[in-house]
Design a protein around this motif. Structure first.
Motif, mmCIF file in Angstrom:
data_model
loop_
_atom_site.group_PDB
_atom_site.id
_atom_site.type_symbol
_atom_site.label_atom_id
_atom_site.label_comp_id
_atom_site.label_asym_id
_atom_site.label_seq_id
_atom_site.Cartn_x
_atom_site.Cartn_y
_atom_site.Cartn_z
ATOM 1 N N LEU A 54 87.275 31.188 -8.999
ATOM 2 C CA LEU A 54 86.087 30.874 -8.203
ATOM 3 C C LEU A 54 84.866 30.566 -9.055
ATOM 4 C CD1 LEU A 54 86.467 33.700 -5.514
ATOM 5 C CD2 LEU A 54 87.051 31.271 -5.278
ATOM 6 N N SER A 55 85.038 30.395 -10.345
ATOM 7 C CA SER A 55 83.891 30.195 -11.236
ATOM 8 C C SER A 55 83.100 28.939 -10.913
ATOM 9 C CB SER A 55 84.339 30.172 -12.704
ATOM 10 O OG SER A 55 85.219 29.083 -12.933
ATOM 11 N N GLY A 56 83.716 27.962 -10.257
ATOM 12 C CA GLY A 56 83.017 26.738 -9.903
ATOM 13 C C GLY A 56 82.513 26.707 -8.470
ATOM 14 N N VAL A 57 82.680 27.818 -7.731
ATOM 15 C CA VAL A 57 82.209 27.877 -6.345
ATOM 16 C C VAL A 57 80.775 28.397 -6.344
ATOM 17 C CG1 VAL A 57 82.559 28.934 -4.074
ATOM 18 C CG2 VAL A 57 84.522 28.180 -5.424
ATOM 19 N N ALA A 58 79.839 27.504 -6.050
ATOM 20 C CA ALA A 58 78.421 27.857 -6.085
ATOM 21 C C ALA A 58 77.942 28.516 -4.800
ATOM 22 C CB ALA A 58 77.588 26.607 -6.353
ATOM 23 N N PHE A 59 78.675 28.297 -3.694
ATOM 24 C CA PHE A 59 78.254 28.834 -2.402
ATOM 25 C C PHE A 59 79.491 29.189 -1.594
ATOM 26 C CE2 PHE A 59 77.544 28.174 2.143
ATOM 27 C CZ PHE A 59 76.482 29.045 2.375
ATOM 28 N N CYS A 60 79.423 30.313 -0.900
ATOM 29 C CA CYS A 60 80.509 30.735 -0.015
ATOM 30 C C CYS A 60 79.881 31.404 1.201
ATOM 31 C CB CYS A 60 81.430 31.704 -0.750
ATOM 32 S SG CYS A 60 82.858 32.252 0.221
ATOM 33 N N ASP A 61 80.252 30.924 2.397
ATOM 34 C CA ASP A 61 79.766 31.556 3.617
ATOM 35 C C ASP A 61 80.878 32.408 4.225
ATOM 36 O OD1 ASP A 61 81.473 29.821 4.999
ATOM 37 O OD2 ASP A 61 79.857 28.673 5.922
ATOM 38 N N VAL A 63 82.921 31.825 6.630
ATOM 39 C CA VAL A 63 84.170 31.098 6.891
ATOM 40 C C VAL A 63 84.968 30.971 5.589
ATOM 41 C CG1 VAL A 63 85.182 28.971 7.782
ATOM 42 C CG2 VAL A 63 83.104 29.873 8.818
ATOM 43 N N GLY A 64 84.293 30.703 4.488
ATOM 44 C CA GLY A 64 84.960 30.664 3.191
ATOM 45 C C GLY A 64 85.529 32.021 2.815
ATOM 46 N N LEU A 65 84.749 33.074 3.074
ATOM 47 C CA LEU A 65 85.219 34.433 2.811
ATOM 48 C C LEU A 65 86.453 34.738 3.651
ATOM 49 C CD1 LEU A 65 84.851 37.221 1.510
ATOM 50 C CD2 LEU A 65 83.292 37.777 3.390
ATOM 51 N N SER A 66 86.435 34.320 4.895
ATOM 52 C CA SER A 66 87.591 34.536 5.770
ATOM 53 C C SER A 66 88.836 33.827 5.230
ATOM 54 C CB SER A 66 87.275 34.044 7.183
ATOM 55 O OG SER A 66 88.381 34.225 8.025
ATOM 56 N N ALA A 90 76.142 34.788 -6.771
ATOM 57 C CA ALA A 90 75.887 34.678 -5.328
ATOM 58 C C ALA A 90 77.143 34.992 -4.526
ATOM 59 C CB ALA A 90 75.377 33.279 -4.985
ATOM 60 N N VAL A 91 78.286 34.547 -4.988
ATOM 61 C CA VAL A 91 79.547 34.814 -4.293
ATOM 62 C C VAL A 91 79.928 36.283 -4.469
ATOM 63 C CG1 VAL A 91 82.000 34.222 -4.161
ATOM 64 C CG2 VAL A 91 80.283 32.421 -4.458
ATOM 65 N N LEU A 92 79.732 36.819 -5.653
ATOM 66 C CA LEU A 92 80.007 38.233 -5.895
ATOM 67 C C LEU A 92 79.125 39.106 -4.997
ATOM 68 C CD1 LEU A 92 81.590 40.317 -7.495
ATOM 69 C CD2 LEU A 92 79.835 40.175 -9.276
ATOM 70 N N ARG A 93 77.894 38.691 -4.795
ATOM 71 C CA ARG A 93 76.986 39.430 -3.891
ATOM 72 C C ARG A 93 77.550 39.425 -2.465
ATOM 73 N NH1 ARG A 93 72.256 41.614 -2.593
ATOM 74 N NH2 ARG A 93 70.949 40.762 -0.942
ATOM 75 N N LEU A 94 78.064 38.298 -1.999
ATOM 76 C CA LEU A 94 78.674 38.233 -0.674
ATOM 77 C C LEU A 94 79.835 39.219 -0.579
ATOM 78 C CD1 LEU A 94 79.081 36.885 2.141
ATOM 79 C CD2 LEU A 94 80.569 35.243 0.967
ATOM 80 N N PHE A 95 80.675 39.258 -1.594
ATOM 81 C CA PHE A 95 81.791 40.199 -1.611
ATOM 82 C C PHE A 95 81.278 41.637 -1.521
ATOM 83 C CE2 PHE A 95 84.755 37.269 -4.326
ATOM 84 C CZ PHE A 95 84.767 36.342 -3.303
ATOM 85 N N GLY A 96 80.218 41.932 -2.272
ATOM 86 C CA GLY A 96 79.649 43.276 -2.266
ATOM 87 C C GLY A 96 79.052 43.649 -0.920
ATOM 88 N N ASP A 102 86.864 44.831 -3.666
ATOM 89 C CA ASP A 102 88.151 45.399 -4.101
ATOM 90 C C ASP A 102 89.339 44.633 -3.546
ATOM 91 O OD1 ASP A 102 86.895 47.336 -5.584
ATOM 92 O OD2 ASP A 102 87.095 48.898 -4.078
ATOM 93 N N ILE A 103 89.193 44.102 -2.349
ATOM 94 C CA ILE A 103 90.288 43.353 -1.733
ATOM 95 C C ILE A 103 90.554 42.061 -2.486
ATOM 96 C CG2 ILE A 103 91.012 42.091 0.346
ATOM 97 C CD1 ILE A 103 89.276 44.146 1.925
ATOM 98 N N LEU A 104 89.494 41.403 -2.917
ATOM 99 C CA LEU A 104 89.645 40.077 -3.517
ATOM 100 C C LEU A 104 89.734 40.087 -5.039
ATOM 101 C CD1 LEU A 104 87.197 38.147 -1.195
ATOM 102 C CD2 LEU A 104 89.699 38.080 -1.161
#
Length: 118
Positions: A54-61, A63-66, A90-96, A102-104
């Motif tokens: 995911l190093s090139g994913v700049a944004f995840c909402d 739906v992307g998380l799902s 930014a994506v790591l923050r969404l995960f947090g 831990d799931i991903l």
């Protein structure tokens, strides 16, 4: 195969690891592209574990998380390990914020590995 101008998907095989490399925005419009890539891997790649760069994913909402969570669940249900790697802050923050780190990001044992370890 669906094509999204916002998300680029590549695939690489390294032994028993299949890598999906994603770059761009992972959102409502592009998440189906990633979901399709995961579905193809689960249908046709035997027993290879699935790793997602995911190093090139700049944004995840959400739906992307799902799409990522569904892939993790389906991959593990098929007896294979799933692990996401290198999310940008930014994506790591969404995960947090969603409690999905831990799931991903943790290397979860596939059922066949868990049985051997236990």
């Amino acid at each position: 195969m669906r094509i999204s101008p916002l998300l680029f998907i590549d695939r690489r095989q390294e032994g028993l690891r299949t890598w999906i490399i994603a770059a761009g925005a992972l959102d409502l419009d592009s998440a189906p592209v990633l979901a399709d890539a995961f579905a193809r891997e689960l249908k046709g790649r035997g027993t290879a574990d699935l790793h997602v760069d995911l190093s090139g994913v700049a944004f995840c909402d959400c739906v992307g998380l799902s799409a990522l969570l569904t892939a993790a669940h389906d991959t593990r249900a098929a007896g294979r390990a799933f692990q996401a790697h290198s999310p940008v802050p930014a994506v790591l923050r969404l995960f947090g914020l969603t409690g999905t780190t831990d799931i991903l990001l943790s290397r979860s044992l596939a059922p066949r590995e868990a049985a051997a370890a236990g």
